[in-house]
Design an enzyme around this catalytic site. Structure first.
Site, PDB file in Angstrom:
ATOM      1  N   ASN A 214      60.511  49.794  41.844  1.00  0.00           N
ATOM      2  CA  ASN A 214      59.443  48.965  42.391  1.00  0.00           C
ATOM      3  C   ASN A 214      59.887  47.522  42.352  1.00  0.00           C
ATOM      4  OD1 ASN A 214      57.505  50.874  42.900  1.00  0.00           O
ATOM      5  ND2 ASN A 214      56.472  50.620  40.942  1.00  0.00           N
TER       6      ASN A 214
ATOM      7  N   LYS B 296      77.342  62.114  42.476  1.00  0.00           N
ATOM      8  CA  LYS B 296      76.813  61.302  43.573  1.00  0.00           C
ATOM      9  C   LYS B 296      76.457  62.202  44.761  1.00  0.00           C
ATOM     10  CE  LYS B 296      78.185  57.477  46.439  1.00  0.00           C
ATOM     11  NZ  LYS B 296      79.300  56.811  47.048  1.00  0.00           N
TER      12      LYS B 296
ATOM     13  N   ILE C 277      50.507  55.831  32.450  1.00  0.00           N
ATOM     14  CA  ILE C 277      50.593  55.347  31.065  1.00  0.00           C
ATOM     15  C   ILE C 277      49.266  54.725  30.605  1.00  0.00           C
ATOM     16  CG2 ILE C 277      51.895  53.875  29.476  1.00  0.00           C
ATOM     17  CD1 ILE C 277      54.237  54.032  31.534  1.00  0.00           C
TER      18      ILE C 277
HETATM   19  N1  CTP Z   1      50.306  52.212  35.693  1.00  0.00           N
HETATM   20  C1  CTP Z   1      50.602  53.028  34.627  1.00  0.00           C
HETATM   21  N2  CTP Z   1      51.301  54.181  34.849  1.00  0.00           N
HETATM   22  C2  CTP Z   1      51.686  54.529  36.081  1.00  0.00           C
HETATM   23  C3  CTP Z   1      51.354  53.697  37.176  1.00  0.00           C
HETATM   24  C4  CTP Z   1      50.664  52.541  36.946  1.00  0.00           C
HETATM   25  O1  CTP Z   1      50.247  52.706  33.501  1.00  0.00           O
HETATM   26  N3  CTP Z   1      52.348  55.644  36.249  1.00  0.00           N
HETATM   27  C5  CTP Z   1      49.553  50.959  35.426  1.00  0.00           C
HETATM   28  C6  CTP Z   1      50.220  49.707  35.928  1.00  0.00           C
HETATM   29  O2  CTP Z   1      51.082  49.157  34.952  1.00  0.00           O
HETATM   30  C7  CTP Z   1      49.050  48.806  36.219  1.00  0.00           C
HETATM   31  C8  CTP Z   1      47.950  49.780  36.651  1.00  0.00           C
HETATM   32  O3  CTP Z   1      48.346  51.043  36.136  1.00  0.00           O
HETATM   33  O4  CTP Z   1      48.602  48.139  35.085  1.00  0.00           O
HETATM   34  C9  CTP Z   1      47.752  49.869  38.115  1.00  0.00           C
HETATM   35  O5  CTP Z   1      48.963  50.165  38.735  1.00  0.00           O
HETATM   36  P1  CTP Z   1      49.057  50.505  40.287  1.00  0.00           P
HETATM   37  O6  CTP Z   1      50.451  50.873  40.624  1.00  0.00           O
HETATM   38  O7  CTP Z   1      48.404  49.422  41.071  1.00  0.00           O
HETATM   39  O8  CTP Z   1      48.107  51.731  40.313  1.00  0.00           O
HETATM   40  P2  CTP Z   1      48.308  53.159  40.822  1.00  0.00           P
HETATM   41  O9  CTP Z   1      47.410  54.010  40.010  1.00  0.00           O
HETATM   42  O10 CTP Z   1      49.743  53.530  40.799  1.00  0.00           O
HETATM   43  O11 CTP Z   1      47.728  53.069  42.271  1.00  0.00           O
HETATM   44  P3  CTP Z   1      48.412  52.855  43.724  1.00  0.00           P
HETATM   45  O12 CTP Z   1      49.894  52.907  43.530  1.00  0.00           O
HETATM   46  O13 CTP Z   1      47.873  53.964  44.500  1.00  0.00           O
HETATM   47  O14 CTP Z   1      47.910  51.516  44.202  1.00  0.00           O
END
Ligand code: CTP
Length: 391
Positions: A204, A283, A300
């Protein structure tokens, strides 16, 4: 952070004196006005002219050239730093000896003092010096360093002056209310990497700057801070416990290990939502097209919110457009206590930038902040956490 503050920097005789040029510049860059006092020995190591250019002010080195400055300077100062602090000034200070401009001004000062000792290890380990230093510490005098390493004389040992970054961190700490001093703060930062094969991964976009700013802010407010960081190219903040991870499942494991003994968790990391089902050991060779099978990574933040003994949880929500509703939904579905929303389509804020433009949402309301530095955003987030934890 030091806007409008008046700081006296005293320099004594040590080869480390040259490092104080950088310290003075950094204090000024943060908005402080700096008055420099040099002892006669300090002037053998670094010239008053260099210090004058760095501080853009008068250099005080003679009591009689600046009569009464030993009284007027300390009366107006918010902080007194001695960098480097030789064994000589420590001994004089602990015994109330005032026989030159620096020692006299120091004795006339009643505010916060930071000493950055620098000397040969034999001097530093001498019980006489240690007793004097311990006595000063018992009176509330702060010290930073010295560090272990190779000394200017070529010997190895403890006595090397703390570097400028460490001295700056202790300046921020003494100038900041210690409103997080009973908190154990866990922060995640940066991206995660999900490997496909030995050379490729899915990740990301995230520089880690926001998470590192949060760790620095919590630390200077007195918290015990652990920073769980994905791969980023940033220096570890001073005094923060670092846990380096790569994948989402490593981050998940590291967070769960610390979460129940933490009082605040800030999930600032950009966690990969998916990981390849299989990591190839060789690879992957090119074909006309390929399909990747991905599995969902554990969430998480949600996992921590389900713990019986859970910390106060803060999430981040980076959305395309003004989707505050979606951020609030995430706060609810992930059972977080607070969520920090930002719009990734906004120019010059967020990714890779030193600035951010966010809205802080919680169960009692929301606050939209103007574009500001990530350090200021971090301060706003912890201000609100402190407020909510009091209710
Ligand atoms: N987060 C997390 N574990 C994951 C994905 C996200 O703890 N596997 C946490 C991120 O660190 C952040 C919050 O959840 O604090 C929101 O993350 P985001 O990526 O915006 O949310 P998603 O649930 O992944 O939603 P989307 O990707 O559909 O926007």
């Amino acid at each position: 952070m030091l806007q409008g503050k008046s700081i006296i920097v005293g320099i004594t005789g040590s080869v480390a004196a040259y490092k104080t040029l950088d310290l003075v510049k950094r204090l000024r860059n943060e908005g402080a006005s700096v008055s420099v006092i040099m002892t006669a020995s300090a002037q053998r190591f670094i010239t008053p002219l260099s210090m004058q250019i760095a501080s853009q002010g008068t250099i005080y080195n003679d009591m009689f050239e600046h009569p009464l400055s030993h009284v007027s300077l300390p009366a107006a100062a918010d902080l007194f730093i001695i960098s480097p602090a030789s064994a000589n000034i420590i001994g004089k200070y602990a015994n109330a000896i005032a026989d030159d401009m620096l020692s006299t001004t120091l004795l006339a000062y009643s505010g916060t003092v930071i000493l950055a000792p620098a000397m040969n290890w034999r001097m530093y380990e001498n019980p006489i010096l240690r007793k004097q230093l311990d006595y000063l510490i018992s009176l509330g005098i702060k010290t930073v360093g010295p560090e272990k390493g190779s000394l200017a004389c070529g010997e190895e040992g403890i006595g090397r002056m703390a570097d400028t970054g460490a001295i700056m961190e202790s300046v921020y700490t003494v100038m900041t209310p210690q409103d997080l001093n009973s908190e154990r703060v866990l922060i995640t930062a940066g991206p995660t990497r999900e490997h496909l094969d030995p050379v490729r991964f899915i990740s990301n976009r995230s520089s880690g700057k926001m998470g590192y700013a949060l760790a620095r802010n919590a630390k200077v407010r007195g918290a015990d801070v652990t920073l769980i960081s994905g791969p980023v190219s940033l220096d570890a903040p001073y005094g923060v416990e670092m846990v380096r991870v790569e994948t989402a499942s490593e981050m998940h494991e590291a967070v769960l290990e610390k979460a129940s003994t933490s009082s605040i968790l800030v999930m600032c990391a950009a966690v990969s939502d998916f990981a390849p089902e299989k990591v190839e050991t060789h690879k992957i060779e090119k074909t006309e097209s390929m399909t990747l099978n991905l599995r969902k990574n554990p969430d998480i933040l949600s996992a921590v919110a389900k713990l019986q003994k859970k910390p106060f949880t803060v999430g981040f929500s980076a959305e395309s457009g003004n989707r505050i509703d979606r951020a609030r939904q995430k706060m609810e579905s992930k059972h977080a206590d607070m969520i920090v929303f930002n719009d990734i389509l906004k120019k010059d804020a967020g990714f890779d930038s030193d600035a951010n433009e966010v809205t802080i949402l919680d169960r009692k309301g929301e606050k939209t902040l103007p574009r500001m530095s990530k350090d200021d955003v971090a301060a706003e987030i912890f201000d609100r956490v402190v407020e909510l934890k009091k209710i």
